[in-house]
Design a protein around this motif. Structure first.
Motif, short mmCIF file in Angstrom:
data_model
loop_
_atom_site.label_atom_id
_atom_site.label_comp_id
_atom_site.label_asym_id
_atom_site.label_seq_id
_atom_site.Cartn_x
_atom_site.Cartn_y
_atom_site.Cartn_z
N LEU A 223 0.93 -1.21 -0.04
CA LEU A 223 -0.07 -0.12 0.09
C LEU A 223 0.96 1.22 0.04
CD1 LEU A 223 -2.79 -0.83 2.66
CD2 LEU A 223 -2.97 -1.12 -0.03
N SER A 224 0.44 2.28 -0.49
CA SER A 224 1.10 3.53 -0.70
C SER A 224 0.34 4.80 -0.94
CB SER A 224 2.32 3.45 -1.87
OG SER A 224 1.58 3.37 -2.99
N ASN A 225 0.86 6.02 -0.70
CA ASN A 225 0.30 7.22 -0.96
C ASN A 225 -1.25 7.53 -0.56
OD1 ASN A 225 -0.08 9.79 -2.33
ND2 ASN A 225 -0.59 8.67 -4.27
N PRO A 226 -1.43 7.21 0.73
CA PRO A 226 -2.76 7.68 1.31
C PRO A 226 -2.97 9.20 1.02
CG PRO A 226 -1.39 7.44 3.16
CD PRO A 226 -0.32 6.90 1.97
N ARG A 227 -4.12 9.49 0.91
CA ARG A 227 -4.69 10.78 0.43
C ARG A 227 -5.70 11.48 0.57
NH1 ARG A 227 -3.50 8.15 -3.83
NH2 ARG A 227 -4.67 8.23 -5.76
N ALA A 228 -6.25 12.53 0.71
CA ALA A 228 -7.54 12.93 0.81
C ALA A 228 -8.30 13.07 -0.54
CB ALA A 228 -7.58 14.20 1.57
N ALA A 229 -9.49 12.59 -0.77
CA ALA A 229 -9.87 12.63 -2.27
C ALA A 229 -10.25 14.23 -2.47
CB ALA A 229 -11.40 11.95 -2.06
N GLU A 230 -10.43 14.30 -3.74
CA GLU A 230 -10.70 15.66 -4.38
C GLU A 230 -11.72 16.44 -3.44
OE1 GLU A 230 -10.76 18.27 -8.51
OE2 GLU A 230 -10.60 16.00 -8.54
N GLY A 231 -11.56 17.56 -3.19
CA GLY A 231 -12.73 18.38 -2.65
C GLY A 231 -12.68 18.23 -1.05
N GLU A 232 -11.99 17.38 -0.41
CA GLU A 232 -11.91 17.32 1.19
C GLU A 232 -11.07 18.27 1.78
OE1 GLU A 232 -13.54 15.16 3.03
OE2 GLU A 232 -14.58 14.35 1.32
N PRO A 233 -11.42 18.95 3.02
CA PRO A 233 -10.54 19.93 3.63
C PRO A 233 -9.25 19.36 4.04
CG PRO A 233 -12.32 18.99 5.17
CD PRO A 233 -12.63 18.45 3.61
N GLU A 234 -8.22 20.33 4.42
CA GLU A 234 -7.02 20.05 4.67
C GLU A 234 -6.68 19.23 5.93
OE1 GLU A 234 -4.66 23.52 5.00
OE2 GLU A 234 -4.96 24.04 2.91
N SER A 235 -7.95 19.23 6.72
CA SER A 235 -7.78 18.09 8.00
C SER A 235 -7.97 16.88 7.58
CB SER A 235 -8.91 18.82 9.03
OG SER A 235 -10.17 18.75 8.24
N VAL A 236 -8.37 16.42 6.43
CA VAL A 236 -8.58 14.90 6.07
C VAL A 236 -7.23 14.51 5.63
CG1 VAL A 236 -9.77 13.27 4.61
CG2 VAL A 236 -10.93 15.17 5.50
N GLN A 237 -6.63 13.77 6.62
CA GLN A 237 -5.03 13.50 6.27
C GLN A 237 -4.94 11.96 6.87
OE1 GLN A 237 -2.32 15.96 8.05
NE2 GLN A 237 -3.23 17.88 7.43
N PRO A 238 -5.26 11.12 5.88
CA PRO A 238 -5.02 9.53 6.20
C PRO A 238 -3.57 9.33 6.29
CG PRO A 238 -5.62 9.71 3.83
CD PRO A 238 -5.91 11.08 4.46
N VAL A 239 -3.20 8.31 6.92
CA VAL A 239 -1.99 7.83 7.08
C VAL A 239 -2.09 6.15 6.79
CG1 VAL A 239 -1.28 9.67 8.67
CG2 VAL A 239 -2.04 7.40 9.58
N LEU A 240 -0.70 5.79 6.76
CA LEU A 240 -0.47 4.17 6.68
C LEU A 240 -0.44 3.75 8.05
CD1 LEU A 240 1.48 3.74 3.33
CD2 LEU A 240 -1.38 3.37 3.77
N ASP A 241 -0.73 2.49 8.48
CA ASP A 241 -0.58 1.74 9.49
C ASP A 241 0.85 0.94 9.37
OD1 ASP A 241 -0.28 0.12 11.72
OD2 ASP A 241 -2.52 -0.38 11.94
N PRO A 242 1.89 1.39 9.89
CA PRO A 242 3.23 0.81 9.58
C PRO A 242 3.27 -0.61 9.81
CG PRO A 242 3.19 2.14 11.77
CD PRO A 242 1.94 2.34 11.24
N GLU A 243 2.40 -1.23 10.40
CA GLU A 243 2.62 -2.69 10.76
C GLU A 243 1.76 -3.67 9.73
OE1 GLU A 243 1.12 -4.03 14.63
OE2 GLU A 243 2.36 -2.32 15.73
#
Length: 363
Positions: free
Chosen positions: A276-296
């Protein structure tokens, strides 16, 4: 008689006027002295609220009621329900004002976007040790509230998937387990086993029982057969893409197409890698939407079990198929692959180990 009364009245009025004038003068002098004092320092707000996605919160301290001289004040950071280094980074420090400086002073507390679904967490800031003739005002302490409004930590549901080459397709699930705010995207890719170590690939240990006698010094023989690195085209069809999660959607799946290879050349299994790579907010979502990857769970392996093709060659012991005897002592204690599961030899009289034998393959 009237003259004397008038004189007394005039004297009282004059004395009273003098006292009033003196009081007014003292009041003006006191006000001037207050205005020219070192002042009072206090927090600008009694509480602050921040979400983990914001990254930091700025804390302001005011100097009021005077700005004469240079002053300083210490501030300390004390955890409430929040955990230092895990939920926030912030050390105690000193704020300094110069002579005539009445501007607000600020410092930042770094907020960590951790991987836990949590209730509101708190920490406290306190002003102490005023210097330069200053004092601390009413708001000597403030509270910081950290809200866990996470957009989610993305990962595979497990670190190891298992399937069989005859299954045709295998479905892989990705979950959003640590928050669900906002629409988000994440990329996936299915790779061969080129980046996997021998330890990550592993293998299967087989065991057989030999007839008693001098010809076979060991009644029980064991052999470890390592797995092989999967390759695109031979074991599976190359696959990559993007998974889209709607607001509060918690899981998505993608499929991997398998290539049958039943000639036994990839025995006991081949191993592919899922990334898995490049988690990101969908277009039009506010800046507060910041998904991350679970390192495990950012990567996982896909084990594709091979099916033995033909009785001519014993792929485990590298000899003619053995034994051809029906004697109980000649049985093989190992197991065979089939539809992503292992089955113990029927000669042992054991039931199908469907859910029990998806481990390391050791009997």
């Amino acid at each position: 008689m009237r003259f004397e009364l008038s004189s007394i009245t005039l004297q009282v009025i004059r004395n009273g006027f003098c006292r009033v004038t003196a009081l007014m003068a003292f009041g003006l002098a006191s006000g001037s002295a207050w205005a020219q004092g070192a002042g009072t320092v206090q927090f600008a707000a009694s509480s602050y609220q921040v979400t983990e996605n914001e990254g930091s919160v700025s804390i302001s301290v005011m100097r009021v009621r005077g700005s004469a001289g240079a002053i300083s004040v210490d501030y300390t950071v004390t955890p409430g329900t929040a955990t230092p280094l895990t939920d926030y980074d912030g050390a105690s420090g000193i704020l300094v004002w110069g002579d005539g400086d009445s501007a607000q002073k600020s410092f930042d507390i770094i907020i960590q976007n951790d991987f836990s679904i949590e209730e509101e967490e708190t920490l406290f800031l306190t002003l102490t040790n005023p210097q330069g003739g200053s004092s601390i005002g009413t708001l000597k302490q403030t509270r910081v509230e950290i809200n866990g409004d996470e957009s989610g930590a993305l990962g595979f549901t497990k670190t190891a998937f298992i399937t069989s080459e005859l299954d045709g397709r295998v479905e892989i699930m990705v979950t959003r387990g640590l928050g669900a705010t906002g629409a988000i995207l994440v990329d996936y890719e299915v790779l061969g086993g080129g980046n996997l170590s021998a330890q990550q690939i592993g293998g299967v240990t087989h065991t057989r029982r030999l007839p008693d006698g001098d010809e076979y010094p060991d009644t029980i023989q064991r052999k470890f057969v390592p797995g092989a690195k999967a390759s695109v085209g031979n074991d599976f069809i190359a696959s990559s893409g993007t998974l889209s999660f709607r607001d509060f959607e918690m899981s998505r799946t993608f499929q991997v197409r398998l290539v049958p290879n039943s000639d036994g050349k990839a025995y006991p299994f081949t191993m592919a890698e899922l990334v898995l790579s490049n988690p990101r907010a969908a277009e039009g979502e506010p800046e507060s939407v910041q998904p991350v990857l679970d390192p495990e769970f950012t990567t996982a392996t896909l084990r594709i079990n091979d099916v033995v093709g033909g009785p001519e060659v014993d792929l485990i012991w590298e000899q003619e198929i053995w034994p051809d005897s029906t004697e109980f002592e000649h049985r093989r204690i190992g197991f065979r692959f089939g539809q992503a599961r292992y089955r113990f030899s029927e000669a042992l009289g054991l039931e199908d180990q469907a859910g029990k034998d998806e481990g390391d393959g050791v009997v």
